[in-house]
Design a protein around this motif. Structure first.
Motif, PDB file in Angstrom:
ATOM      1  N   PRO A 189     -13.025  -7.213  -2.587  1.00  0.00           N
ATOM      2  CA  PRO A 189     -13.072  -5.963  -3.549  1.00  0.00           C
ATOM      3  C   PRO A 189     -11.945  -5.846  -4.389  1.00  0.00           C
ATOM      4  CG  PRO A 189     -12.991  -4.941  -1.211  1.00  0.00           C
ATOM      5  CD  PRO A 189     -12.842  -6.504  -1.256  1.00  0.00           C
ATOM      6  N   ALA A 190     -12.116  -5.313  -5.718  1.00  0.00           N
ATOM      7  CA  ALA A 190     -11.121  -5.208  -6.661  1.00  0.00           C
ATOM      8  C   ALA A 190      -9.909  -4.836  -6.349  1.00  0.00           C
ATOM      9  CB  ALA A 190     -11.689  -4.393  -7.839  1.00  0.00           C
ATOM     10  N   ARG A 191      -9.625  -3.853  -5.157  1.00  0.00           N
ATOM     11  CA  ARG A 191      -8.407  -3.218  -4.887  1.00  0.00           C
ATOM     12  C   ARG A 191      -7.702  -4.486  -3.939  1.00  0.00           C
ATOM     13  NH1 ARG A 191      -9.076   0.976  -0.272  1.00  0.00           N
ATOM     14  NH2 ARG A 191      -9.968   1.932  -2.161  1.00  0.00           N
ATOM     15  N   VAL A 192      -8.454  -5.078  -3.306  1.00  0.00           N
ATOM     16  CA  VAL A 192      -7.895  -6.216  -2.498  1.00  0.00           C
ATOM     17  C   VAL A 192      -7.236  -7.278  -3.524  1.00  0.00           C
ATOM     18  CG1 VAL A 192      -7.998  -8.283  -0.837  1.00  0.00           C
ATOM     19  CG2 VAL A 192      -9.142  -5.927  -0.461  1.00  0.00           C
ATOM     20  N   MET A 193      -8.084  -7.593  -4.657  1.00  0.00           N
ATOM     21  CA  MET A 193      -7.814  -8.491  -5.392  1.00  0.00           C
ATOM     22  C   MET A 193      -6.338  -8.039  -6.259  1.00  0.00           C
ATOM     23  SD  MET A 193      -9.274 -11.112  -4.765  1.00  0.00           S
ATOM     24  CE  MET A 193      -8.621 -12.155  -5.971  1.00  0.00           C
ATOM     25  N   ALA A 194      -6.462  -6.864  -6.395  1.00  0.00           N
ATOM     26  CA  ALA A 194      -5.066  -6.156  -7.158  1.00  0.00           C
ATOM     27  C   ALA A 194      -3.909  -6.497  -6.287  1.00  0.00           C
ATOM     28  CB  ALA A 194      -5.264  -4.869  -7.362  1.00  0.00           C
ATOM     29  N   TYR A 195      -4.117  -6.218  -5.025  1.00  0.00           N
ATOM     30  CA  TYR A 195      -2.726  -6.620  -4.092  1.00  0.00           C
ATOM     31  C   TYR A 195      -2.333  -8.095  -4.288  1.00  0.00           C
ATOM     32  CZ  TYR A 195      -3.021  -1.586  -2.507  1.00  0.00           C
ATOM     33  OH  TYR A 195      -2.979  -0.216  -2.405  1.00  0.00           O
ATOM     34  N   THR A 239       0.768  -1.076  -0.045  1.00  0.00           N
ATOM     35  CA  THR A 239      -0.035  -0.019   0.033  1.00  0.00           C
ATOM     36  C   THR A 239       0.870   1.307  -0.073  1.00  0.00           C
ATOM     37  OG1 THR A 239      -0.325  -0.258   2.414  1.00  0.00           O
ATOM     38  CG2 THR A 239      -1.909  -0.956   1.041  1.00  0.00           C
ATOM     39  N   ARG A 240       1.978   1.352   0.543  1.00  0.00           N
ATOM     40  CA  ARG A 240       3.046   2.363   0.381  1.00  0.00           C
ATOM     41  C   ARG A 240       3.430   2.642  -1.018  1.00  0.00           C
ATOM     42  NH1 ARG A 240       5.082   1.125   6.074  1.00  0.00           N
ATOM     43  NH2 ARG A 240       6.141  -0.496   4.809  1.00  0.00           N
ATOM     44  N   VAL A 241       3.880   1.436  -1.664  1.00  0.00           N
ATOM     45  CA  VAL A 241       4.611   1.333  -2.997  1.00  0.00           C
ATOM     46  C   VAL A 241       3.522   1.636  -3.963  1.00  0.00           C
ATOM     47  CG1 VAL A 241       5.634   0.022  -4.810  1.00  0.00           C
ATOM     48  CG2 VAL A 241       6.487  -0.033  -2.567  1.00  0.00           C
ATOM     49  N   PHE A 242       2.094   1.005  -3.957  1.00  0.00           N
ATOM     50  CA  PHE A 242       1.142   1.046  -4.713  1.00  0.00           C
ATOM     51  C   PHE A 242      -0.052   1.794  -3.871  1.00  0.00           C
ATOM     52  CE2 PHE A 242       3.323  -2.377  -6.209  1.00  0.00           C
ATOM     53  CZ  PHE A 242       3.741  -2.036  -7.494  1.00  0.00           C
ATOM     54  N   PRO A 243      -0.177   3.001  -3.802  1.00  0.00           N
ATOM     55  CA  PRO A 243      -1.264   3.945  -2.789  1.00  0.00           C
ATOM     56  C   PRO A 243      -2.579   3.289  -3.376  1.00  0.00           C
ATOM     57  CG  PRO A 243       0.200   5.418  -3.348  1.00  0.00           C
ATOM     58  CD  PRO A 243       0.473   4.302  -4.359  1.00  0.00           C
ATOM     59  N   ALA A 244      -3.609   3.111  -2.363  1.00  0.00           N
ATOM     60  CA  ALA A 244      -5.105   2.790  -2.904  1.00  0.00           C
ATOM     61  C   ALA A 244      -5.576   3.750  -3.935  1.00  0.00           C
ATOM     62  CB  ALA A 244      -5.785   2.800  -1.558  1.00  0.00           C
ATOM     63  N   GLY A 245      -5.444   4.949  -3.829  1.00  0.00           N
ATOM     64  CA  GLY A 245      -6.054   5.690  -4.812  1.00  0.00           C
ATOM     65  C   GLY A 245      -5.286   5.339  -6.337  1.00  0.00           C
ATOM     66  N   VAL A 246      -4.097   5.052  -6.440  1.00  0.00           N
ATOM     67  CA  VAL A 246      -3.619   4.854  -7.740  1.00  0.00           C
ATOM     68  C   VAL A 246      -4.092   3.454  -8.111  1.00  0.00           C
ATOM     69  CG1 VAL A 246      -1.415   4.098  -8.828  1.00  0.00           C
ATOM     70  CG2 VAL A 246      -1.270   6.042  -7.214  1.00  0.00           C
ATOM     71  N   VAL A 247      -4.280   2.438  -7.229  1.00  0.00           N
ATOM     72  CA  VAL A 247      -4.696   1.098  -7.474  1.00  0.00           C
ATOM     73  C   VAL A 247      -6.363   1.397  -7.915  1.00  0.00           C
ATOM     74  CG1 VAL A 247      -5.424  -1.073  -6.800  1.00  0.00           C
ATOM     75  CG2 VAL A 247      -3.319  -0.111  -6.112  1.00  0.00           C
ATOM     76  N   VAL A 261      -6.324   2.830 -11.713  1.00  0.00           N
ATOM     77  CA  VAL A 261      -5.903   1.645 -12.760  1.00  0.00           C
ATOM     78  C   VAL A 261      -7.243   0.865 -12.870  1.00  0.00           C
ATOM     79  CG1 VAL A 261      -4.669  -0.405 -13.050  1.00  0.00           C
ATOM     80  CG2 VAL A 261      -3.418   1.829 -12.142  1.00  0.00           C
ATOM     81  N   ILE A 262      -7.786   0.450 -11.961  1.00  0.00           N
ATOM     82  CA  ILE A 262      -9.054  -0.640 -11.941  1.00  0.00           C
ATOM     83  C   ILE A 262      -9.995  -0.078 -12.815  1.00  0.00           C
ATOM     84  CG2 ILE A 262     -10.792  -1.603 -10.759  1.00  0.00           C
ATOM     85  CD1 ILE A 262      -8.741  -2.149  -8.606  1.00  0.00           C
ATOM     86  N   ALA A 263     -10.072   1.602 -12.324  1.00  0.00           N
ATOM     87  CA  ALA A 263     -11.386   2.382 -13.170  1.00  0.00           C
ATOM     88  C   ALA A 263     -11.076   2.550 -14.800  1.00  0.00           C
ATOM     89  CB  ALA A 263     -11.611   3.747 -12.663  1.00  0.00           C
TER      90      ALA A 263
END
Length: 82
Positions: A51-57, A25-33, A36-38
């Motif tokens: 959620p999509a963000r969790v699956m991205a991580y 989450t520090r390297v790929f902040p939630a807003g950036v993720v 990208v998903i959007a």
């Protein structure tokens, strides 16, 4: 045959052993993720348990821990959250 100039690391720990949700989450902040998903057109229609963000991580974790099972990767990523 080893590469010229290569030295064995002082520790047997690998970078993937040190990766956790906090680091991701520090390297790929939630807003950036989320952006990208959007941009990929893959935002959620409904709220889900994962959620999509969790699956991205989790996908990033799977790439870093490719030798492990899903359970191993999830444990590595969430270690220290509880």
């Amino acid at each position: 045959m080893s590469r010229s100039g290569w030295r064995k690391p002082a520790s047997d720990r690998r970078l993937s052993d040190l990766v956790s949700v906090g680091l991701l989450t520090r390297v790929f902040p939630a807003g950036v993720v989320d952006e990208v998903i959007a941009a990929a057109g893959r935002t959620e229609v409904r709220n889900r348990a994962l959620p999509a963000r969790v699956m991205a991580y989790f996908s990033i974790g799977m790439a870093l821990h490719s030798e492990g099972s899903y359970e191993d990767v999830f444990e590595q990523l969430t270690d220290g959250l509880s």
